[in-house]
Design an enzyme around this catalytic site. Structure first.
Site, mmCIF file in Angstrom:
data_model
loop_
_atom_site.group_PDB
_atom_site.id
_atom_site.type_symbol
_atom_site.label_atom_id
_atom_site.label_comp_id
_atom_site.label_asym_id
_atom_site.label_seq_id
_atom_site.Cartn_x
_atom_site.Cartn_y
_atom_site.Cartn_z
ATOM 1 N N ARG A 47 0.815 -1.226 0.000
ATOM 2 C CA ARG A 47 0.000 0.000 0.000
ATOM 3 C C ARG A 47 0.843 1.269 0.000
ATOM 4 O O ARG A 47 0.491 2.258 -0.616
ATOM 5 C CB ARG A 47 -0.921 0.022 1.227
ATOM 6 C CG ARG A 47 -2.031 -0.990 1.166
ATOM 7 C CD ARG A 47 -2.726 -1.100 2.496
ATOM 8 N NE ARG A 47 -1.770 -1.430 3.554
ATOM 9 C CZ ARG A 47 -2.079 -1.683 4.811
ATOM 10 N NH1 ARG A 47 -3.328 -1.619 5.195
ATOM 11 N NH2 ARG A 47 -1.163 -1.995 5.697
ATOM 12 N N HIS A 186 11.694 -22.138 5.742
ATOM 13 C CA HIS A 186 13.056 -21.817 5.311
ATOM 14 C C HIS A 186 14.095 -22.756 5.914
ATOM 15 O O HIS A 186 15.216 -22.841 5.414
ATOM 16 C CB HIS A 186 13.404 -20.344 5.584
ATOM 17 C CG HIS A 186 13.564 -20.012 7.026
ATOM 18 N ND1 HIS A 186 12.534 -19.570 7.801
ATOM 19 C CD2 HIS A 186 14.636 -20.066 7.831
ATOM 20 C CE1 HIS A 186 12.969 -19.370 9.029
ATOM 21 N NE2 HIS A 186 14.245 -19.655 9.067
ATOM 22 N N GLU A 224 17.344 -20.274 20.424
ATOM 23 C CA GLU A 224 17.672 -18.909 19.990
ATOM 24 C C GLU A 224 18.149 -18.139 21.209
ATOM 25 O O GLU A 224 17.571 -18.268 22.289
ATOM 26 C CB GLU A 224 16.434 -18.219 19.421
ATOM 27 C CG GLU A 224 15.956 -18.822 18.115
ATOM 28 C CD GLU A 224 14.652 -18.178 17.673
ATOM 29 O OE1 GLU A 224 14.705 -17.283 16.824
ATOM 30 O OE2 GLU A 224 13.605 -18.561 18.204
ATOM 31 N N ASP A 243 5.180 -21.327 16.346
ATOM 32 C CA ASP A 243 6.184 -20.590 15.583
ATOM 33 C C ASP A 243 7.332 -21.488 15.117
ATOM 34 O O ASP A 243 7.911 -21.279 14.060
ATOM 35 C CB ASP A 243 6.735 -19.461 16.476
ATOM 36 C CG ASP A 243 7.531 -18.443 15.682
ATOM 37 O OD1 ASP A 243 7.078 -18.072 14.590
ATOM 38 O OD2 ASP A 243 8.610 -18.025 16.150
ATOM 39 N N HIS A 248 9.075 -26.000 11.647
ATOM 40 C CA HIS A 248 10.499 -26.304 11.449
ATOM 41 C C HIS A 248 10.929 -27.631 12.098
ATOM 42 O O HIS A 248 11.567 -28.465 11.463
ATOM 43 C CB HIS A 248 11.371 -25.197 12.030
ATOM 44 C CG HIS A 248 11.035 -23.829 11.512
ATOM 45 N ND1 HIS A 248 10.755 -23.583 10.189
ATOM 46 C CD2 HIS A 248 10.946 -22.627 12.127
ATOM 47 C CE1 HIS A 248 10.507 -22.296 10.024
ATOM 48 N NE2 HIS A 248 10.619 -21.693 11.181
ATOM 49 N N LYS A 348 13.378 -19.425 23.258
ATOM 50 C CA LYS A 348 14.014 -18.118 23.099
ATOM 51 C C LYS A 348 14.789 -17.790 24.363
ATOM 52 O O LYS A 348 14.511 -18.336 25.419
ATOM 53 C CB LYS A 348 12.945 -17.058 22.849
ATOM 54 C CG LYS A 348 12.301 -17.217 21.476
ATOM 55 C CD LYS A 348 11.627 -15.948 21.040
ATOM 56 C CE LYS A 348 11.143 -16.049 19.611
ATOM 57 N NZ LYS A 348 12.206 -15.887 18.616
HETATM 58 N N1 LIG Z 1 10.605 -10.910 8.870
HETATM 59 C C1 LIG Z 1 11.003 -12.154 8.970
HETATM 60 O O1 LIG Z 1 12.126 -12.473 9.305
HETATM 61 C C2 LIG Z 1 10.065 -13.281 8.617
HETATM 62 C C3 LIG Z 1 10.535 -14.573 8.712
HETATM 63 C C4 LIG Z 1 9.699 -15.604 8.373
HETATM 64 C C5 LIG Z 1 8.423 -15.327 7.963
HETATM 65 N N2 LIG Z 1 7.968 -14.072 7.890
HETATM 66 C C6 LIG Z 1 6.606 -13.852 7.436
HETATM 67 O O2 LIG Z 1 6.641 -13.034 6.280
HETATM 68 C C7 LIG Z 1 5.555 -12.134 6.278
HETATM 69 C C8 LIG Z 1 6.077 -10.731 6.124
HETATM 70 O O3 LIG Z 1 6.905 -10.419 7.215
HETATM 71 P P1 LIG Z 1 7.499 -8.965 7.427
HETATM 72 O O4 LIG Z 1 8.383 -9.078 8.616
HETATM 73 O O5 LIG Z 1 8.054 -8.444 6.180
HETATM 74 O O6 LIG Z 1 6.186 -8.146 7.808
HETATM 75 P P2 LIG Z 1 6.009 -6.556 7.784
HETATM 76 O O7 LIG Z 1 7.318 -5.889 7.937
HETATM 77 O O8 LIG Z 1 4.933 -6.258 8.762
HETATM 78 O O9 LIG Z 1 5.469 -6.278 6.320
HETATM 79 C C9 LIG Z 1 4.167 -6.588 5.918
HETATM 80 C C10 LIG Z 1 3.956 -6.089 4.512
HETATM 81 O O10 LIG Z 1 2.618 -6.338 4.109
HETATM 82 C C11 LIG Z 1 2.093 -5.140 3.528
HETATM 83 N N3 LIG Z 1 0.656 -5.064 3.693
HETATM 84 C C12 LIG Z 1 -0.045 -5.185 4.832
HETATM 85 N N4 LIG Z 1 -1.365 -5.059 4.573
HETATM 86 C C13 LIG Z 1 -1.470 -4.839 3.239
HETATM 87 C C14 LIG Z 1 -2.552 -4.641 2.355
HETATM 88 N N5 LIG Z 1 -3.829 -4.662 2.786
HETATM 89 N N6 LIG Z 1 -2.307 -4.447 1.041
HETATM 90 C C15 LIG Z 1 -1.025 -4.427 0.585
HETATM 91 N N7 LIG Z 1 0.037 -4.655 1.365
HETATM 92 C C16 LIG Z 1 -0.181 -4.848 2.675
HETATM 93 C C17 LIG Z 1 2.808 -4.042 4.264
HETATM 94 O O11 LIG Z 1 2.914 -2.901 3.461
HETATM 95 P P3 LIG Z 1 1.980 -1.630 3.510
HETATM 96 O O12 LIG Z 1 1.747 -1.287 4.937
HETATM 97 O O13 LIG Z 1 2.773 -0.651 2.727
HETATM 98 O O14 LIG Z 1 0.746 -2.062 2.813
HETATM 99 C C18 LIG Z 1 4.202 -4.616 4.351
HETATM 100 O O15 LIG Z 1 4.877 -4.426 3.127
HETATM 101 C C19 LIG Z 1 4.821 -12.345 7.610
HETATM 102 O O16 LIG Z 1 3.684 -13.125 7.389
HETATM 103 C C20 LIG Z 1 5.788 -13.106 8.470
HETATM 104 O O17 LIG Z 1 5.134 -14.011 9.310
HETATM 105 C C21 LIG Z 1 8.771 -13.031 8.199
#
Ligand SMILES: NC(=O)c1ccc[n+]([C@@H]2O[C@H](COP(=O)([O-])OP(=O)(O)OC[C@H]3O[C@@H](n4cnc5c(N)ncnc54)[C@H](OP(=O)(O)O)[C@@H]3O)[C@@H](O)[C@H]2O)c1
Length: 511
Positions: A47, A186, A224, A243, A248, A348
Site C-alpha cells: 500500500r 526456510h 535462539e 512458531d 520447522h 528463546k
Molecule cells: N521478517 C522475517 O524475518 C520473517 C521470517 C519468516 C516469515 N515471515 C513472514 O513473512 C511475512 C512478512 O513479514 P514482514 O516481517 O516483512 O512483515 P512486515 O514488515 O509487517 O510487512 C508486511 C507487509 O505487508 C504489507 N501489507 C499489509 N497489509 C497490506 C494490504 N492490505 N495491502 C497491501 N500490502 C499490505 C505491508 O505494506 P503496507 O503497509 O505498505 O501495505 C508490508 O509491506 C509475515 O507473514 C511473516 O510471518 C517473516
C-alpha cells in the site's frame, strides 16, 4: 544451481521487513552468481506510496546492509536495481487487481516478455487467503496458454491450527493447483538440512543402523539466544509451539525419520515425509501433561546486562500464557521407529543460537571395559549441526593411551566452513531459485502442513482450555526449565547441552 527461464517475481508486502532484509538481498546474491534469468524483473506490491526510484533506493540500503555480496561495485548493484519496479495497491481490495494486472503485464512486456509470474506472499498471514482469491478473480492466477505459468510462494505461518490451515488450503486451491503452490519453511532451504538426506541415503554405513534396532533416541534442538525482539504483538498470538515446533522442528523430524524415496523428485520425497507425519502417535491428555513442558523466560542478567522477562516485553500481556519454550517427547509408530522416543525442544533467550539433530545410538550389549559408563551416556552420537557452524560430528569411544583399557569419547568432525572454496547459498537463495526452476522438493505440501497441525492441535487446545497445565519459568540465558530433563525417563540420559558453560558468553558453541 541452474539458471531459470525468463520470468517475473511479484512480491506482495514489498514495503515490509522481509523484502528488504532477505528477499531482495538474496535475489541480488543470485544475480551476482549469474543465476537470475536473462530477462527478469521484480515487482514490489504494497500500500505504501513509493515510486520505482524510492523503492530502488530502499532496496539498495537492504542490499548494502544484508546481502552477502554487499561489497559488490555500485554499477553492479545499480544494474540489478534497474530490474526492480513498484506498484502501490491495497491487496485486500479486489477492485484494484485490474489495475495491478495491467501494470504487471506492461512491465512484463518490457522486461521478461514471458508471461511467467511468481507471486510471493510476504504480507501479514491474514492476506494469505485473500490475495490468491483476488489473483484468481482477476485472472492473474493463469497465463491463459500452455507455454507460460503462474506460481505462488506463501510465507509462514500457514494457518494457526488445523481448521484454519484446512480452510486456507481449500481457499487457495480454488484458484491455484497444488503444483503451483510453494509453502515456505526456510529450514528446508538450509544446506545442512538437505545434507541430512545425502548423509542418510548416499552412505552405506549409516542407513543400515538408522532404525529401532540400533538407535536409542533422537534429539532435535533449536535454541535462539534472542528474545522476541519487539515483536510482542505477533508472538503473543503464536508462541514456540506454533512458531517453531509445528513447522520447522517437525519438518526436521520428518527428514530424519522418512524412508528412502524411490526417486529424488519432489513428490517421491514428499510422499515419504507425509508418511512420517501420518505415523506420529496422537498425543493423549496424559501425554500432553507428562511429555510436554512449556516455559516462559524470566528477567535475568546476560553478560552483566539485565534483560526483561517475557511478560515485561512490549506488546506482551503481564499475565500472558504464551510459551517461549517447549520441549516434547513423542513417538513415530511405524516399523522403523517402533519404541524409539523423539525429543524435540525449542526456546528463546537460551544461552546460544544453535539448531542440531542428535542421533543417539544404543550402547554395546556388554560392558567390557572398566571405566565405561553404563547406560547410554557412553553411546555413540551423530550430531548434525544445522546452524551455526554447520557440520557433522561423530562421537565414539577410544582407548586412553597408556596402561589398562580405559575408554574416552572422542569426536570425528566435519565443518562446512572447511569447504571454503564452495559457496553455501542461503536458505532463501536456494528456495527462490528452486521455485523459479519449478522444483518444489524443499517446499511443504498442503497435506503435510495439515498433518503437522493435526498432531499439535490437541496441545494448542489443552493449553488454551486447561489452566492447571503448568507453565514453567526459566531465567533468560538458561537452557529452559530444568523440569524438561524429566522427559528422559532413562537414568543418566538428558538433553545434549552443546555449550553448557557459556551461559554468560555470546560465543557460538563448538560442535
Ligand atoms: N521478517 C522475517 O524475518 C520473517 C521470517 C519468516 C516469515 N515471515 C513472514 O513473512 C511475512 C512478512 O513479514 P514482514 O516481517 O516483512 O512483515 P512486515 O514488515 O509487517 O510487512 C508486511 C507487509 O505487508 C504489507 N501489507 C499489509 N497489509 C497490506 C494490504 N492490505 N495491502 C497491501 N500490502 C499490505 C505491508 O505494506 P503496507 O503497509 O505498505 O501495505 C508490508 O509491506 C509475515 O507473514 C511473516 O510471518 C517473516
Amino acid at each position: 544451481m541452474r539458471k531459470p527461464e525468463n520470468q517475473l517475481t511479484v512480491i506482495f508486502g514489498a514495503s515490509g521487513d522481509l523484502t528488504k532484509r532477505k528477499l531482495i538481498p538474496d535475489l541480488f546474491d543470485l544475480f551476482v552468481q549469474n543465476l537470475l534469468p536473462d530477462k527478469y524483473a521484480v515487482i514490489g506490491v504494497s500500500r505504501t506510496n513509493y515510486s520505482n526510484e524510492i523503492f530502488r533506493d530502499i532496496m539498495k540500503e537492504g542490499i548494502k546492509s544484508f546481502s552477502r555480496s554487499k561489497n559488490s561495485p555500485d554499477e553492479m548493484i545499480d544494474e540489478f536495481l534497474r530490474k526492480l519496479f513498484y506498484i502501490s495497491i491495497n491487496t485486500s481490495n479486489p477492485d484494484e487487481y485490474d489495475y495491478l494486472k495491467t501494470e504487471i503485464d506492461k512491465i512484463d512486456k518490457i522486461t521478461s516478455n514471458s508471461g511467467n509470474y511468481i507471486f510471493y506472499l510476504s504480507t501479514p498471514p491474514a492476506l494469505y487467503g485473500i490475495i490468491p482469491e483476488n489473483l484468481g478473480l482477476s485472472g492473474l492466477n493463469t497465463s491463459g496458454n500452455e507455454k507460460s505459468w503462474r506460481r505462488l510462494i506463501i510465507e509462514k505461518p500457514f494457518g494457526y491450527d488445523l481448521k484454519s490451515a484446512q480452510e486456507l488450503n481449500h481457499s487457495i486451491k480454488k484458484h491455484f493447483a497444488e503444483e503451483q503452490i510453494y509453502r515456505i519453511d526456510h529450514f528446508l532451504g538450509k544446506e545442512t538440512v538437505q545434507n541430512l538426506l545425502v548423509t542418510r541415503f548416499s552412505n552405506g554405513i549409516f542407513e543400515p543402523l538408522w532404525n529401532r534396532n540400533y538407535i536409542n533416541h533422537i534429539e532435535i534442538t533449536s535454541a535462539e539466544s534472542v528474545g522476541i525482539e519487539g515483536r510482542g504483538g505477533y508472538y503473543e498470538g503464536s508462541g514456540a509451539l506454533r512458531d517453531m515446533l509445528q513447522n520447522h522442528l517437525l519438518q526436521l523430524a520428518g527428514l530424519v525419520a522418512m524412508e528412502p524415496p524411490a526417486n529424488f523428485d519432489p513428490d517421491s520425497i514428499r510422499n515419504e515425509t507425509i508418511k512420517v507425519f501420518q505415523s506420529l502417535r496422537p498425543l493423549s491428555d496424559e501425554d500432553i501433561r507428562n511429555n510436554i513442558i512449556r516455559g516462559q523466560y524470566l528477567s535475568s542478567h546476560i553478560k552483566g546486562n539485565k534483560v526483561p522477562g517475557y511478560r515485561e516485553e512490549t506488546g506482551v500481556s503481564p499475565d500472558s500464557r504464551t510459551e517461549t519454550f517447549v520441549a516434547m517427547k513423542f513417538f513415530v509408530d511405524n516399523w522403523r521407529w517402533g519404541g524409539v522416543p523423539f525429543y524435540i525442544r525449542t526456546g528463546k533467550r537460551m544461552p546460544t543460537r544453535v539448531t542440531e539433530i542428535v542421533v543417539h545410538f544404543k550402547a554395546t550389549p556388554h560392558k567390557l571395559f572398566m571405566n565405561m559408563s553404563s547406560g547410554c551416556s557412553s553411546c555413540n552420537q551423530l550430531v548434525i549441526r544445522i546452524q551455526p557452524d554447520e557440520g557433522i560430528l561423530l562421537k565414539f569411544g577410544m582407548k586412553v593411551p597408556g596402561g589398562g583399557f580405559n575408554v574416552q569419547t572422542v569426536n570425528m568432525e566435519f565443518h562446512y566452513s572447511d569447504l571454503s572454496h564452495e559457496y553455501m547459498p542461503s536458505a532463501y537463495e536456494r528456495l527462490l531459485l528452486d521455485c523459479m526452476n519449478a522444483d518444489s522438493t524443499l517446499y511443504i505440501r498442503g497435506d503435510a502442513v495439515e498433518a503437522c497441525w493435526k498432531f499439535v492441535d490437541p496441545v494448542v487446545a489443552a493449553w488454551k482450555n486447561d489452566n492447571s497445565i503448568k507453565m514453567y519459568g526459566y531465567p533468560a540465558g538458561s537452557w529452559g526449565p530444568e523440569t524438561a530433563d524429566s522427559l528422559f525417563d532413562i537414568a543418566g540420559i538428558t538433553w545434549r547441552y552443546p555449550c553448557k558453560n557459556l551461559a554468560d558468553n555470546d560465543l557460538y558453541c563448538e560442535l
